[in-house]
Design a protein around this motif. Structure first.
Motif, PDB file in Angstrom:
ATOM      1  N   GLY A 176      31.652  50.027  54.011  1.00  0.00           N
ATOM      2  CA  GLY A 176      32.731  50.999  54.144  1.00  0.00           C
ATOM      3  C   GLY A 176      32.330  52.224  54.935  1.00  0.00           C
ATOM      4  O   GLY A 176      33.043  53.247  54.911  1.00  0.00           O
ATOM      5  N   SER A 177      31.198  52.162  55.660  1.00  0.00           N
ATOM      6  CA  SER A 177      30.708  53.343  56.373  1.00  0.00           C
ATOM      7  C   SER A 177      31.650  53.788  57.486  1.00  0.00           C
ATOM      8  O   SER A 177      31.797  54.987  57.747  1.00  0.00           O
ATOM      9  CB  SER A 177      29.308  53.085  56.941  1.00  0.00           C
ATOM     10  N   PHE A 178      32.308  52.825  58.132  1.00  0.00           N
ATOM     11  CA  PHE A 178      33.257  53.191  59.189  1.00  0.00           C
ATOM     12  C   PHE A 178      34.431  53.975  58.603  1.00  0.00           C
ATOM     13  O   PHE A 178      34.871  54.995  59.160  1.00  0.00           O
ATOM     14  CB  PHE A 178      33.774  51.937  59.902  1.00  0.00           C
ATOM     15  N   ASP A 179      34.951  53.514  57.461  1.00  0.00           N
ATOM     16  CA  ASP A 179      36.060  54.216  56.812  1.00  0.00           C
ATOM     17  C   ASP A 179      35.647  55.609  56.354  1.00  0.00           C
ATOM     18  O   ASP A 179      36.438  56.559  56.416  1.00  0.00           O
ATOM     19  CB  ASP A 179      36.572  53.402  55.624  1.00  0.00           C
ATOM     20  N   ILE A 180      34.407  55.742  55.877  1.00  0.00           N
ATOM     21  CA  ILE A 180      33.910  57.057  55.458  1.00  0.00           C
ATOM     22  C   ILE A 180      33.913  58.018  56.638  1.00  0.00           C
ATOM     23  O   ILE A 180      34.333  59.176  56.521  1.00  0.00           O
ATOM     24  CB  ILE A 180      32.488  56.935  54.860  1.00  0.00           C
ATOM     25  N   ALA A 181      33.451  57.535  57.783  1.00  0.00           N
ATOM     26  CA  ALA A 181      33.418  58.385  58.982  1.00  0.00           C
ATOM     27  C   ALA A 181      34.832  58.755  59.418  1.00  0.00           C
ATOM     28  O   ALA A 181      35.108  59.915  59.754  1.00  0.00           O
ATOM     29  CB  ALA A 181      32.682  57.664  60.108  1.00  0.00           C
ATOM     30  N   GLN A 182      35.721  57.804  59.384  1.00  0.00           N
ATOM     31  CA  GLN A 182      37.086  58.024  59.859  1.00  0.00           C
ATOM     32  C   GLN A 182      37.844  59.061  59.029  1.00  0.00           C
ATOM     33  O   GLN A 182      38.697  59.786  59.558  1.00  0.00           O
ATOM     34  CB  GLN A 182      37.870  56.703  59.844  1.00  0.00           C
ATOM     35  N   ARG A 183      37.553  59.164  57.746  1.00  0.00           N
ATOM     36  CA  ARG A 183      38.323  60.073  56.906  1.00  0.00           C
ATOM     37  C   ARG A 183      37.791  61.511  56.901  1.00  0.00           C
ATOM     38  O   ARG A 183      38.321  62.370  56.202  1.00  0.00           O
ATOM     39  CB  ARG A 183      38.396  59.540  55.474  1.00  0.00           C
ATOM     40  N   GLN A 184      36.738  61.760  57.689  1.00  0.00           N
ATOM     41  CA  GLN A 184      36.232  63.126  57.764  1.00  0.00           C
ATOM     42  C   GLN A 184      37.172  63.987  58.611  1.00  0.00           C
ATOM     43  O   GLN A 184      37.699  63.531  59.622  1.00  0.00           O
ATOM     44  CB  GLN A 184      34.812  63.154  58.359  1.00  0.00           C
ATOM     45  N   PRO A 185      37.386  65.232  58.227  1.00  0.00           N
ATOM     46  CA  PRO A 185      38.267  66.113  59.009  1.00  0.00           C
ATOM     47  C   PRO A 185      37.650  66.428  60.367  1.00  0.00           C
ATOM     48  O   PRO A 185      36.448  66.690  60.470  1.00  0.00           O
ATOM     49  CB  PRO A 185      38.364  67.371  58.140  1.00  0.00           C
ATOM     50  N   LYS A 186      38.485  66.400  61.408  1.00  0.00           N
ATOM     51  CA  LYS A 186      37.987  66.651  62.761  1.00  0.00           C
ATOM     52  C   LYS A 186      38.020  68.147  63.060  1.00  0.00           C
ATOM     53  O   LYS A 186      38.853  68.651  63.814  1.00  0.00           O
ATOM     54  CB  LYS A 186      38.806  65.869  63.775  1.00  0.00           C
ATOM     55  N   ILE A 187      37.059  68.853  62.465  1.00  0.00           N
ATOM     56  CA  ILE A 187      36.984  70.295  62.621  1.00  0.00           C
ATOM     57  C   ILE A 187      35.807  70.699  63.507  1.00  0.00           C
ATOM     58  O   ILE A 187      35.574  71.882  63.752  1.00  0.00           O
ATOM     59  CB  ILE A 187      36.837  70.991  61.245  1.00  0.00           C
ATOM     60  N   ASP A 188      35.069  69.713  63.990  1.00  0.00           N
ATOM     61  CA  ASP A 188      33.865  69.973  64.770  1.00  0.00           C
ATOM     62  C   ASP A 188      33.619  68.754  65.647  1.00  0.00           C
ATOM     63  O   ASP A 188      34.186  67.681  65.414  1.00  0.00           O
ATOM     64  CB  ASP A 188      32.676  70.216  63.818  1.00  0.00           C
ATOM     65  N   GLU A 189      32.781  68.915  66.658  1.00  0.00           N
ATOM     66  CA  GLU A 189      32.449  67.762  67.490  1.00  0.00           C
ATOM     67  C   GLU A 189      31.620  66.741  66.736  1.00  0.00           C
ATOM     68  O   GLU A 189      31.593  65.559  67.088  1.00  0.00           O
ATOM     69  CB  GLU A 189      31.705  68.217  68.751  1.00  0.00           C
ATOM     70  N   ARG A 190      30.937  67.199  65.679  1.00  0.00           N
ATOM     71  CA  ARG A 190      30.160  66.288  64.848  1.00  0.00           C
ATOM     72  C   ARG A 190      31.005  65.759  63.689  1.00  0.00           C
ATOM     73  O   ARG A 190      31.880  66.456  63.179  1.00  0.00           O
ATOM     74  CB  ARG A 190      28.923  66.994  64.286  1.00  0.00           C
ATOM     75  N   ILE A 191      30.714  64.532  63.279  1.00  0.00           N
ATOM     76  CA  ILE A 191      31.465  63.920  62.182  1.00  0.00           C
ATOM     77  C   ILE A 191      31.097  64.590  60.859  1.00  0.00           C
ATOM     78  O   ILE A 191      31.973  64.865  60.031  1.00  0.00           O
ATOM     79  CB  ILE A 191      31.175  62.403  62.130  1.00  0.00           C
ATOM     80  N   PHE A 192      29.817  64.842  60.692  1.00  0.00           N
ATOM     81  CA  PHE A 192      29.340  65.555  59.494  1.00  0.00           C
ATOM     82  C   PHE A 192      28.664  66.854  59.959  1.00  0.00           C
ATOM     83  O   PHE A 192      27.439  66.898  60.118  1.00  0.00           O
ATOM     84  CB  PHE A 192      28.349  64.693  58.701  1.00  0.00           C
ATOM     85  N   PRO A 193      29.455  67.908  60.207  1.00  0.00           N
ATOM     86  CA  PRO A 193      28.916  69.148  60.790  1.00  0.00           C
ATOM     87  C   PRO A 193      28.210  70.037  59.769  1.00  0.00           C
ATOM     88  O   PRO A 193      28.673  71.134  59.441  1.00  0.00           O
ATOM     89  CB  PRO A 193      30.165  69.825  61.352  1.00  0.00           C
ATOM     90  N   HIS A 194      27.076  69.537  59.264  1.00  0.00           N
ATOM     91  CA  HIS A 194      26.359  70.279  58.228  1.00  0.00           C
ATOM     92  C   HIS A 194      24.863  70.286  58.539  1.00  0.00           C
ATOM     93  O   HIS A 194      24.351  69.383  59.212  1.00  0.00           O
ATOM     94  CB  HIS A 194      26.605  69.664  56.848  1.00  0.00           C
ATOM     95  N   ASN A 195      24.180  71.304  58.038  1.00  0.00           N
ATOM     96  CA  ASN A 195      22.742  71.396  58.218  1.00  0.00           C
ATOM     97  C   ASN A 195      22.071  70.360  57.310  1.00  0.00           C
ATOM     98  O   ASN A 195      22.282  70.373  56.094  1.00  0.00           O
ATOM     99  CB  ASN A 195      22.267  72.809  57.846  1.00  0.00           C
ATOM    100  N   PRO A 196      21.262  69.452  57.871  1.00  0.00           N
ATOM    101  CA  PRO A 196      20.623  68.418  57.033  1.00  0.00           C
ATOM    102  C   PRO A 196      19.757  69.004  55.924  1.00  0.00           C
ATOM    103  O   PRO A 196      19.643  68.411  54.850  1.00  0.00           O
ATOM    104  CB  PRO A 196      19.787  67.607  58.037  1.00  0.00           C
ATOM    105  N   ARG A 197      19.180  70.179  56.161  1.00  0.00           N
ATOM    106  CA  ARG A 197      18.366  70.792  55.115  1.00  0.00           C
ATOM    107  C   ARG A 197      19.231  71.243  53.942  1.00  0.00           C
ATOM    108  O   ARG A 197      18.800  71.181  52.785  1.00  0.00           O
ATOM    109  CB  ARG A 197      17.604  72.000  55.687  1.00  0.00           C
ATOM    110  N   SER A 198      20.438  71.696  54.233  1.00  0.00           N
ATOM    111  CA  SER A 198      21.356  72.098  53.158  1.00  0.00           C
ATOM    112  C   SER A 198      21.768  70.887  52.331  1.00  0.00           C
ATOM    113  O   SER A 198      21.905  70.981  51.105  1.00  0.00           O
ATOM    114  CB  SER A 198      22.592  72.790  53.749  1.00  0.00           C
TER     115      SER A 198
END
Length: 355
Positions: free
Chosen positions: A265-287
């Motif tokens: 289900g990884s494709f569906d997980i990516a698709q449901r992320q809000p498009k608020i940034d050029e990155r799919i998961f726009p977060h600091n990996p350390r956070s």
């Protein structure tokens, strides 16, 4: 002054051997002596000339400007061209070394005994042989660039003699194969804890979708740094794949791009992320890892790292029947032996599912 001579001798079989003896003198005393035997005179002559040149170069280098190792480490730290291309582990080790006793030694005066003493101190402080090996390897790498970058003399070649001794003494060694996999109960508890953490959102902070990132990491076997780096432009909705750029590789990282299938289900997980940034998961990996670690600690789950999710994901793919070549397409491993030996830890009871 360094020089060499070649001695010819005949073996009992009648074959000839040529022994090259290299010596260096200072004020009438021999300060260096070594020899090596070859099957031909030409090889002996070539080696002798090479060693004489190396010894003379070393003596010239010793006359160059020297600083303490602590100063040298700090110069490396302040050089953006070097520091910005250095990994987190190496950066941590270099900063740590600045506070050690070995940092007080002059860059061209380091001896094997100094390295051994440092390693013993680190062992007594609780560091493992694999951790101590990082000290040795990273200190050598900094000393190796001292002359070409800053014209500072540093006798980094002493590590060639030091490392075999350190291995024999058990002070340094390879890291042990890690086999930790989270249990189903642990994952369920982690999801509950991460859900509560998502519900608590301090003012002004960006909400991190911990559950989606956790499941995406398990399904794709990606490192957290890779998860937080992929962009919407990297996503191919037709083929359900994603381009992972500059994937980690011991031989090459820059330009090591790889198309990875988004299974489960990884494709569906990516698709449901809000498009608020050029990155799919726009977060600091350390956070992300910090939040994971806090929840893990609160739950009392021991010896579980976020990177273990990568091994868990690979092991699940093997248990589902994927071939090693197919799993490597997901994990990005070029060396299939490493993938099999390090990133798989199959649960024996799962074999019943194949009956």
């Amino acid at each position: 002054m360094a020089g060499f001579r070649i001695e010819k001798r005949k073996l009992s079989s009648g074959e000839l051997r040529y022994k090259c003896i290299v010596r260096e003198k200072s004020q009438g005393k021999i300060i260096h002596n070594e020899s090596k035997t070859f099957s031909t005179k030409a090889l002996a002559d070539t080696w002798g000339k090479k060693r004489v040149h190396e010894l003379e170069t070393e003596r010239v280098t010793e006359k160059k400007r020297t600083v303490t190792l602590g100063t040298l480490l700090n110069m490396y730290f302040e050089d953006h061209d070097l520091w910005n291309r250095t990994g987190r582990t190496k950066q941590y080790v270099i900063k740590m070394l600045m506070d050690c006793d070995i940092a007080k030694i002059q860059s061209n005066a380091l001896k094997v005994s100094d390295v051994i003493e440092h390693c013993r101190n680190r062992r007594d402080a609780g560091a493992s042989p694999s951790t101590i090996y990082h000290d040795v390897a990273y200190l050598r790498s900094v000393m190796k660039v001292a002359y070409p970058v800053w014209n500072i003399g540093a006798n980094y070649k002493i590590f060639e003699d030091a490392v075999p001794v350190l291995i024999d003494m058990g002070l340094v060694g390879k890291s042990q194969k890690r086999t930790r996999r989270p249990t189903s109960d642990e994952l369920e508890r982690l999801r509950e804890g991460l859900q509560k953490r998502m519900e608590y959102r301090p003012n002004g902070t960006k909400r991190i979708p911990y559950l989606d990132i956790l499941d995406f990491s398990l399904l794709t076997c990606m490192r957290i740094g890779e998860v937080c780096k992929i962009t919407w432009d990297d996503l191919n909705t037709q083929h359900k794949t994603v381009m992972v750029r500059d994937r980690k590789d011991p031989r090459k990282k820059a330009g090591n791009h790889m198309i990875v299938p988004l299974l489960g289900g990884s494709f569906d997980i990516a698709q449901r992320q809000p498009k608020i940034d050029e990155r799919i998961f726009p977060h600091n990996p350390r956070s992300v890892t910090a939040g994971f670690q806090r929840v893990r600690n609160e739950l009392g789950i021991e010896d579980l790292r976020y990177h273990d999710l990568r091994r868990e994901g690979a092991s699940r793919l093997f248990e589902k029947g994927y071939t090693i070549e197919e799993v490597a397409q997901v994990t990005g491993h070029r060396n299939l032996n490493i993938l099999w030996q390090v990133y798989t830890q199959l649960f024996p009871h799962k074999l019943h599912d194949k009956e």
